[in-house]
Design a protein around this motif. Sequence first.
Motif, PDB file in Angstrom:
ATOM      1  N   ARG A 263      47.489 -45.859  57.612  1.00  0.00           N
ATOM      2  CA  ARG A 263      48.252 -44.624  57.452  1.00  0.00           C
ATOM      3  C   ARG A 263      47.942 -43.665  58.596  1.00  0.00           C
ATOM      4  NH1 ARG A 263      52.118 -44.338  53.066  1.00  0.00           N
ATOM      5  NH2 ARG A 263      51.455 -45.968  51.615  1.00  0.00           N
ATOM      6  N   LEU A 264      48.958 -42.953  59.046  1.00  0.00           N
ATOM      7  CA  LEU A 264      48.785 -41.935  60.071  1.00  0.00           C
ATOM      8  C   LEU A 264      48.966 -40.548  59.456  1.00  0.00           C
ATOM      9  CD1 LEU A 264      50.998 -43.418  62.967  1.00  0.00           C
ATOM     10  CD2 LEU A 264      48.529 -43.692  62.627  1.00  0.00           C
ATOM     11  N   ALA A 265      48.232 -39.586  59.962  1.00  0.00           N
ATOM     12  CA  ALA A 265      48.448 -38.199  59.538  1.00  0.00           C
ATOM     13  C   ALA A 265      49.708 -37.682  60.222  1.00  0.00           C
ATOM     14  CB  ALA A 265      47.253 -37.338  59.922  1.00  0.00           C
TER      15      ALA A 265
ATOM     16  N   ASP B 240      57.732 -56.242  33.414  1.00  0.00           N
ATOM     17  CA  ASP B 240      57.026 -55.764  32.223  1.00  0.00           C
ATOM     18  C   ASP B 240      57.494 -54.378  31.801  1.00  0.00           C
ATOM     19  OD1 ASP B 240      55.946 -54.209  34.218  1.00  0.00           O
ATOM     20  OD2 ASP B 240      53.865 -54.856  33.928  1.00  0.00           O
ATOM     21  N   GLY B 241      58.459 -53.807  32.523  1.00  0.00           N
ATOM     22  CA  GLY B 241      58.990 -52.493  32.178  1.00  0.00           C
ATOM     23  C   GLY B 241      58.399 -51.352  32.978  1.00  0.00           C
ATOM     24  N   ALA B 242      57.326 -51.623  33.731  1.00  0.00           N
ATOM     25  CA  ALA B 242      56.730 -50.574  34.568  1.00  0.00           C
ATOM     26  C   ALA B 242      57.659 -50.256  35.739  1.00  0.00           C
ATOM     27  CB  ALA B 242      55.361 -51.020  35.080  1.00  0.00           C
ATOM     28  N   VAL B 243      57.694 -48.983  36.134  1.00  0.00           N
ATOM     29  CA  VAL B 243      58.515 -48.541  37.254  1.00  0.00           C
ATOM     30  C   VAL B 243      57.639 -47.799  38.254  1.00  0.00           C
ATOM     31  CG1 VAL B 243      60.524 -47.187  37.980  1.00  0.00           C
ATOM     32  CG2 VAL B 243      60.508 -48.275  35.722  1.00  0.00           C
ATOM     33  N   THR B 244      57.715 -48.190  39.509  1.00  0.00           N
ATOM     34  CA  THR B 244      57.033 -47.446  40.562  1.00  0.00           C
ATOM     35  C   THR B 244      58.097 -46.848  41.473  1.00  0.00           C
ATOM     36  OG1 THR B 244      56.822 -49.403  41.967  1.00  0.00           O
ATOM     37  CG2 THR B 244      54.982 -48.901  40.502  1.00  0.00           C
ATOM     38  N   ALA B 245      57.796 -45.703  42.035  1.00  0.00           N
ATOM     39  CA  ALA B 245      58.784 -45.011  42.860  1.00  0.00           C
ATOM     40  C   ALA B 245      58.150 -44.522  44.149  1.00  0.00           C
ATOM     41  CB  ALA B 245      59.370 -43.825  42.088  1.00  0.00           C
ATOM     42  N   GLY B 246      58.950 -44.497  45.188  1.00  0.00           N
ATOM     43  CA  GLY B 246      58.517 -43.935  46.461  1.00  0.00           C
ATOM     44  C   GLY B 246      59.074 -42.534  46.590  1.00  0.00           C
ATOM     45  N   LEU B 247      58.200 -41.532  46.620  1.00  0.00           N
ATOM     46  CA  LEU B 247      58.602 -40.136  46.713  1.00  0.00           C
ATOM     47  C   LEU B 247      58.091 -39.532  48.007  1.00  0.00           C
ATOM     48  CD1 LEU B 247      57.970 -40.734  43.471  1.00  0.00           C
ATOM     49  CD2 LEU B 247      58.424 -38.294  43.279  1.00  0.00           C
ATOM     50  N   ALA B 248      58.850 -38.630  48.562  1.00  0.00           N
ATOM     51  CA  ALA B 248      58.436 -37.868  49.746  1.00  0.00           C
ATOM     52  C   ALA B 248      59.486 -36.808  49.995  1.00  0.00           C
ATOM     53  CB  ALA B 248      58.316 -38.770  50.974  1.00  0.00           C
ATOM     54  N   ALA B 249      59.117 -35.786  50.733  1.00  0.00           N
ATOM     55  CA  ALA B 249      60.112 -34.812  51.175  1.00  0.00           C
ATOM     56  C   ALA B 249      61.130 -35.550  52.046  1.00  0.00           C
ATOM     57  CB  ALA B 249      59.441 -33.699  51.968  1.00  0.00           C
ATOM     58  N   PRO B 250      62.373 -35.103  52.073  1.00  0.00           N
ATOM     59  CA  PRO B 250      63.383 -35.771  52.901  1.00  0.00           C
ATOM     60  C   PRO B 250      63.148 -35.509  54.384  1.00  0.00           C
ATOM     61  CG  PRO B 250      64.339 -33.839  51.854  1.00  0.00           C
ATOM     62  CD  PRO B 250      62.964 -34.002  51.273  1.00  0.00           C
ATOM     63  N   ASP B 251      62.187 -36.219  54.948  1.00  0.00           N
ATOM     64  CA  ASP B 251      61.751 -36.035  56.328  1.00  0.00           C
ATOM     65  C   ASP B 251      61.508 -37.419  56.913  1.00  0.00           C
ATOM     66  OD1 ASP B 251      60.267 -35.599  58.695  1.00  0.00           O
ATOM     67  OD2 ASP B 251      59.407 -33.745  57.910  1.00  0.00           O
ATOM     68  N   MET B 252      62.288 -37.817  57.924  1.00  0.00           N
ATOM     69  CA  MET B 252      62.176 -39.170  58.467  1.00  0.00           C
ATOM     70  C   MET B 252      60.845 -39.443  59.159  1.00  0.00           C
ATOM     71  SD  MET B 252      64.566 -41.076  57.531  1.00  0.00           S
ATOM     72  CE  MET B 252      64.098 -42.438  58.579  1.00  0.00           C
ATOM     73  N   ARG B 253      60.050 -38.387  59.406  1.00  0.00           N
ATOM     74  CA  ARG B 253      58.732 -38.634  59.986  1.00  0.00           C
ATOM     75  C   ARG B 253      57.836 -39.419  59.033  1.00  0.00           C
ATOM     76  NH1 ARG B 253      57.405 -32.596  62.050  1.00  0.00           N
ATOM     77  NH2 ARG B 253      58.350 -32.185  60.006  1.00  0.00           N
ATOM     78  N   VAL B 254      58.123 -39.351  57.731  1.00  0.00           N
ATOM     79  CA  VAL B 254      57.292 -40.067  56.757  1.00  0.00           C
ATOM     80  C   VAL B 254      57.476 -41.582  56.885  1.00  0.00           C
ATOM     81  CG1 VAL B 254      56.790 -40.406  54.310  1.00  0.00           C
ATOM     82  CG2 VAL B 254      57.223 -38.097  55.184  1.00  0.00           C
ATOM     83  N   PRO B 255      58.697 -42.127  56.759  1.00  0.00           N
ATOM     84  CA  PRO B 255      58.829 -43.584  56.921  1.00  0.00           C
ATOM     85  C   PRO B 255      58.529 -44.064  58.343  1.00  0.00           C
ATOM     86  CG  PRO B 255      60.996 -42.560  56.677  1.00  0.00           C
ATOM     87  CD  PRO B 255      59.981 -41.521  56.340  1.00  0.00           C
ATOM     88  N   ILE B 256      58.835 -43.244  59.342  1.00  0.00           N
ATOM     89  CA  ILE B 256      58.523 -43.653  60.715  1.00  0.00           C
ATOM     90  C   ILE B 256      57.012 -43.780  60.892  1.00  0.00           C
ATOM     91  CG2 ILE B 256      58.553 -42.921  63.132  1.00  0.00           C
ATOM     92  CD1 ILE B 256      61.337 -41.684  62.564  1.00  0.00           C
ATOM     93  N   ALA B 257      56.267 -42.806  60.372  1.00  0.00           N
ATOM     94  CA  ALA B 257      54.805 -42.867  60.468  1.00  0.00           C
ATOM     95  C   ALA B 257      54.256 -44.079  59.713  1.00  0.00           C
ATOM     96  CB  ALA B 257      54.188 -41.580  59.910  1.00  0.00           C
TER      97      ALA B 257
END
Length: 308
Positions: A192-194, A167-184
């Motif tokens: 979700r983990l803190a 439908d033209g909508a775009v979603t994006a995954g944003l985060a600081a470039p820190d592998m702890r984010v995807p690992i968590a």
Amino acid sequence: DAASVPVDWTMAAISGAAGLAPTIAAVRRGGAVALATKECLVCAGEAFMAEVARAGATLLPVDSEHNALLQALGGQSVDDVERMTLTASGGPFRQWDAARIAVATPEDALRHPTWTMGAKITIDSATLMNKGLELIEAHHLFGIEGARLDVVVHPQSAIHGLVTFRDGAVTAGLAAPDMRVPIAHTLGWPDRLATPAARLDLAALGAMTFEAPDTTRFPGLSLCVQALAAGGAAPAVLNAANEVAVAAFLARAIGFGDIPRLVEGALEDAAGHGLTRAPDSVEAAIALDASARALAARRLPRGVVPAH
């Protein structure tokens, strides 16, 4: 041995094709497998995903781009997706001309502007081969054809993946470039983990820029796109040849510009030697990898012994 331990969650993070057998062992045990070894899917995508389905395992991507795509997809069907886009930092040579890139040293190529990683993946980032391997990984992870996958260079590495819906909508995954984010994200799944990871500060970032990848200066990306389109044994041959080439470059046996040339030559040789069929099992994938490495090694300068 690690895969035999009775656990609920396993991180598969052995670099290269060497990670295939132990990762499959973990998959066969079931439970959650956090995948940080893209070569498993590049070498044996169809066979690997069949093992995942057979075991009822949960495969969670750890690469920041694929993890971002998973989150941006939000549980919706891939049928509703028009395009998935992986972002690339552009590596250390993004602003170098072709002549300078051709004579780059291992020290030059290992100076990644954003991420601190192992030597092999850092060289792959410099050639943009890594981004091409990630396209192949995304194809198998999400069951989406190559025509609906693309790459955009984004030097700030704030956006890691984008999903464009029909439908033209775009979603994006944003985060600081820190592998702890995807690992968590994979550790806590589906919760979700803190974490103490740095938070993305858009005001401090100020601006985000984007550009199309230059496949003339970085032909490795094109080789991956072509291998994905060709299917069969091509992705596995490409990966094996690239591992041989990168090891030779790090050993100063070949130049930086020789990496894609060796890979392209190995792909041509593989077709001539009948290595065209996709592996239908892990064992077949391991055998194919060995054959492809032997072909690639023939293209090394005389007297150079390929690394294993």
